[in-house]
Design a protein around this motif. Structure first.
Motif, PDB file in Angstrom:
ATOM      1  N   MET A   1      46.734  37.072  40.982  1.00 58.31           N
ATOM      2  CA  MET A   1      47.656  38.118  41.394  1.00 58.31           C
ATOM      3  C   MET A   1      48.757  37.507  42.246  1.00 58.31           C
ATOM      4  SD  MET A   1      45.061  41.153  42.497  1.00 58.31           S
ATOM      5  CE  MET A   1      44.228  40.085  43.645  1.00 58.31           C
ATOM      6  N   ASP A   2      49.972  37.661  41.833  1.00 59.06           N
ATOM      7  CA  ASP A   2      51.095  37.124  42.576  1.00 59.06           C
ATOM      8  C   ASP A   2      51.763  38.243  43.343  1.00 59.06           C
ATOM      9  OD1 ASP A   2      51.759  35.080  39.749  1.00 59.06           O
ATOM     10  OD2 ASP A   2      50.766  34.530  41.612  1.00 59.06           O
ATOM     11  N   LEU A  98      46.669  45.575  47.059  1.00 60.22           N
ATOM     12  CA  LEU A  98      45.628  44.788  46.404  1.00 60.22           C
ATOM     13  C   LEU A  98      44.704  45.678  45.578  1.00 60.22           C
ATOM     14  CD1 LEU A  98      44.724  42.432  49.399  1.00 60.22           C
ATOM     15  CD2 LEU A  98      45.964  41.792  47.326  1.00 60.22           C
ATOM     16  N   GLY A  99      44.347  46.830  46.144  1.00 64.35           N
ATOM     17  CA  GLY A  99      43.473  47.753  45.430  1.00 64.35           C
ATOM     18  C   GLY A  99      44.094  48.266  44.147  1.00 64.35           C
ATOM     19  N   ASN A 100      45.370  48.592  44.195  1.00 62.41           N
ATOM     20  CA  ASN A 100      46.059  49.078  43.000  1.00 62.41           C
ATOM     21  C   ASN A 100      46.144  47.995  41.929  1.00 62.41           C
ATOM     22  OD1 ASN A 100      46.477  51.608  44.115  1.00 62.41           O
ATOM     23  ND2 ASN A 100      48.501  51.093  44.932  1.00 62.41           N
ATOM     24  N   GLN A 101      46.299  46.762  42.363  1.00 66.97           N
ATOM     25  CA  GLN A 101      46.399  45.673  41.389  1.00 66.97           C
ATOM     26  C   GLN A 101      45.089  45.471  40.631  1.00 66.97           C
ATOM     27  OE1 GLN A 101      48.153  42.039  42.681  1.00 66.97           O
ATOM     28  NE2 GLN A 101      50.189  42.933  42.577  1.00 66.97           N
ATOM     29  N   ILE A 102      43.963  45.487  41.330  1.00 67.64           N
ATOM     30  CA  ILE A 102      42.704  45.288  40.604  1.00 67.64           C
ATOM     31  C   ILE A 102      42.331  46.531  39.797  1.00 67.64           C
ATOM     32  CG2 ILE A 102      41.810  43.531  42.175  1.00 67.64           C
ATOM     33  CD1 ILE A 102      40.057  45.630  43.464  1.00 67.64           C
ATOM     34  N   ASP A 109      35.708  40.499  33.033  1.00 69.56           N
ATOM     35  CA  ASP A 109      35.693  39.062  33.297  1.00 69.56           C
ATOM     36  C   ASP A 109      36.948  38.603  34.037  1.00 69.56           C
ATOM     37  OD1 ASP A 109      37.253  39.677  31.075  1.00 69.56           O
ATOM     38  OD2 ASP A 109      36.951  37.724  30.142  1.00 69.56           O
ATOM     39  N   ILE A 110      37.988  39.430  34.024  1.00 69.27           N
ATOM     40  CA  ILE A 110      39.197  39.136  34.801  1.00 69.27           C
ATOM     41  C   ILE A 110      39.161  39.888  36.129  1.00 69.27           C
ATOM     42  CG2 ILE A 110      41.719  39.292  34.840  1.00 69.27           C
ATOM     43  CD1 ILE A 110      41.696  39.093  31.819  1.00 69.27           C
ATOM     44  N   TRP A 111      38.630  41.102  36.084  1.00 72.97           N
ATOM     45  CA  TRP A 111      38.584  41.934  37.290  1.00 72.97           C
ATOM     46  C   TRP A 111      37.710  41.318  38.377  1.00 72.97           C
ATOM     47  CZ3 TRP A 111      34.490  44.214  39.822  1.00 72.97           C
ATOM     48  CH2 TRP A 111      34.825  45.125  40.841  1.00 72.97           C
ATOM     49  N   PHE A 112      36.523  40.829  38.000  1.00 74.32           N
ATOM     50  CA  PHE A 112      35.591  40.359  39.025  1.00 74.32           C
ATOM     51  C   PHE A 112      36.135  39.191  39.843  1.00 74.32           C
ATOM     52  CE2 PHE A 112      32.004  37.737  40.474  1.00 74.32           C
ATOM     53  CZ  PHE A 112      31.468  38.629  41.391  1.00 74.32           C
ATOM     54  N   PRO A 113      36.718  38.147  39.237  1.00 69.83           N
ATOM     55  CA  PRO A 113      37.280  37.067  40.064  1.00 69.83           C
ATOM     56  C   PRO A 113      38.370  37.560  41.016  1.00 69.83           C
ATOM     57  CG  PRO A 113      37.045  36.337  37.798  1.00 69.83           C
ATOM     58  CD  PRO A 113      36.782  37.816  37.798  1.00 69.83           C
ATOM     59  N   SER A 180      23.141  36.741  33.734  1.00 64.97           N
ATOM     60  CA  SER A 180      23.799  35.927  34.761  1.00 64.97           C
ATOM     61  C   SER A 180      24.645  34.803  34.175  1.00 64.97           C
ATOM     62  CB  SER A 180      22.757  35.338  35.712  1.00 64.97           C
ATOM     63  OG  SER A 180      21.841  34.522  34.993  1.00 64.97           O
ATOM     64  N   SER A 181      24.362  34.414  32.934  1.00 61.15           N
ATOM     65  CA  SER A 181      25.109  33.308  32.322  1.00 61.15           C
ATOM     66  C   SER A 181      26.577  33.657  32.089  1.00 61.15           C
ATOM     67  CB  SER A 181      24.463  32.910  30.993  1.00 61.15           C
ATOM     68  OG  SER A 181      24.496  33.992  30.072  1.00 61.15           O
ATOM     69  N   MET A 182      26.901  34.944  32.153  1.00 55.97           N
ATOM     70  CA  MET A 182      28.283  35.379  31.944  1.00 55.97           C
ATOM     71  C   MET A 182      29.152  35.150  33.177  1.00 55.97           C
ATOM     72  SD  MET A 182      27.616  39.026  30.029  1.00 55.97           S
ATOM     73  CE  MET A 182      29.357  39.459  30.190  1.00 55.97           C
ATOM     74  N   PHE A 183      28.526  34.847  34.318  1.00 52.94           N
ATOM     75  CA  PHE A 183      29.257  34.798  35.581  1.00 52.94           C
ATOM     76  C   PHE A 183      29.101  33.446  36.273  1.00 52.94           C
ATOM     77  CE2 PHE A 183      28.208  39.179  34.694  1.00 52.94           C
ATOM     78  CZ  PHE A 183      29.349  39.879  35.034  1.00 52.94           C
ATOM     79  N   ASP A 184      30.068  33.157  37.123  1.00 52.09           N
ATOM     80  CA  ASP A 184      29.989  32.005  38.014  1.00 52.09           C
ATOM     81  C   ASP A 184      29.087  32.416  39.180  1.00 52.09           C
ATOM     82  OD1 ASP A 184      30.309  30.081  39.964  1.00 52.09           O
ATOM     83  OD2 ASP A 184      32.484  29.957  39.778  1.00 52.09           O
ATOM     84  N   LEU A 185      27.853  31.950  39.179  1.00 52.26           N
ATOM     85  CA  LEU A 185      26.878  32.413  40.166  1.00 52.26           C
ATOM     86  C   LEU A 185      27.248  32.005  41.590  1.00 52.26           C
ATOM     87  CD1 LEU A 185      23.469  31.956  38.307  1.00 52.26           C
ATOM     88  CD2 LEU A 185      24.898  33.996  38.545  1.00 52.26           C
ATOM     89  N   ASN A 186      27.901  30.871  41.749  1.00 47.93           N
ATOM     90  CA  ASN A 186      28.344  30.480  43.093  1.00 47.93           C
ATOM     91  C   ASN A 186      29.364  31.477  43.630  1.00 47.93           C
ATOM     92  OD1 ASN A 186      26.767  28.141  43.319  1.00 47.93           O
ATOM     93  ND2 ASN A 186      28.274  26.912  42.206  1.00 47.93           N
ATOM     94  N   LEU A 187      30.242  31.937  42.748  1.00 43.92           N
ATOM     95  CA  LEU A 187      31.232  32.935  43.150  1.00 43.92           C
ATOM     96  C   LEU A 187      30.548  34.249  43.492  1.00 43.92           C
ATOM     97  CD1 LEU A 187      34.216  33.686  43.501  1.00 43.92           C
ATOM     98  CD2 LEU A 187      34.254  34.344  41.077  1.00 43.92           C
ATOM     99  N   VAL A 188      29.569  34.634  42.686  1.00 41.73           N
ATOM    100  CA  VAL A 188      28.828  35.872  42.943  1.00 41.73           C
ATOM    101  C   VAL A 188      28.162  35.817  44.316  1.00 41.73           C
ATOM    102  CG1 VAL A 188      26.859  37.287  42.235  1.00 41.73           C
ATOM    103  CG2 VAL A 188      28.437  36.390  40.508  1.00 41.73           C
TER     104      VAL A 188
END
Length: 278
Positions: A1-2, A98-102, A109-113, A180-188
């Protein structure tokens, strides 16, 4: 998000203030507050709350000591009430942005990061802003208003980001447990720890996932109530999703429109069968 908010103005003001900003007693007027001091302060607050802006200008390029001193002189010269009002306004304005952007991001898969970046950064920003605005916090927010800046930052975040995206957060956290394989677990894990640091009661978003991620933390005493809250909300959102797809209580399948030829024929057949019975 810029996100770019008054970036050129902030940089220009920073150059005007220079390295000696806040080092010595200065006379602050309504004019200098609006033209010099507040733009510098607000620029820092926006940067602290928006991780994307920190890529171009990291927070360490601001002198936190000079910011603290400038806030001290503002409060000392009677600008504490206005400073608090302006501060809370820019915090809420930035969080709404920020809230409106997400909210406009459809793919999970784009929203969560993006949500993760906001959450992790807000936990860090809460500590940083609490330190920089410590004098305003102690002498006005706590002493006069009987509140504190940390609680306000968390409250605004909960209201504008968490509550607004609650259904989606619960859904995505459920997906993490299922696949869980769909996600970056460290990020979670980092998101979970940040949300828990901000407010332990956020464990209601997914008690199982939180417990597995913060096993070294003391769990809240009302954990059972938070489990019930999670189950209630999860059921509520599942029902809302089904209803949005056409399901209604009492129907084992989704309701179908009776506008197709097949349905019309079925209705006519049922009427004919009734006539035969009579």
């Amino acid at each position: 998000m810029d996100i770019v908010m008054n970036e050129s103005e902030t940089q220009r003001t920073s150059n005007i203030i220079g390295p000696s900003f806040g080092m010595n007693p200065v006379q602050i007027t309504e004019c200098t507050y609006e033209s010099t001091f507040w733009p510098q302060i607000s620029g820092f607050v926006r940067h602290a709350l928006q991780a994307d802006l920190q890529v171009e200008r990291p927070l360490h390029t601001y002198s936190h000591e000079e910011l603290y001193r400038s806030i001290y002189w503002m409060c000392w010269q009677g600008f504490h009430k206005r400073l608090f009002s302006d501060l809370t306004s820019v915090i809420k304005e930035t969080l709404h942005l920020l809230g409106n952007q997400i909210d406009n991001i459809q793919q999970s898969d784009i929203w969560f990061p993006s949500f993760a970046k906001i959450s992790i950064n807000h936990a860090r920003a809460t500590d940083i802003l609490g330190s920089v605005f410590a004098y305003l916090d102690k002498t006005y927010i706590q002493y006069t208003l009987h509140k504190n800046l940390r609680d306000l930052l968390i409250s605004y975040f909960q209201e504008i980001i968490i509550e607004k995206s609650e259904m989606r957060i619960i859904y995505v956290f459920g997906m993490v447990l299922e696949n869980s394989s769909m996600f970056d677990l460290n990020l979670v894990i980092n998101v979970i720890k940040s949300l828990y640091k901000l407010k332990p009661d956020n464990i209601y978003l997914n008690p199982t996932l939180f417990q597995s991620s913060i096993n070294d933390e003391k769990l809240p005493s009302n954990l059972q109530d938070l489990r019930v809250r999670h189950t209630t909300l999860e059921t509520k959102y599942q029902l809302e999703k089904l209803k949005s797809e056409g399901w209604e209580p009492g129907f084992s399948k989704l309701k179908r429109s009776l506008s197709t030829d097949e349905d019309v024929e079925m209705q006519q057949g049922e009427k004919a069968a009734k006539r035969v019975q009579y």
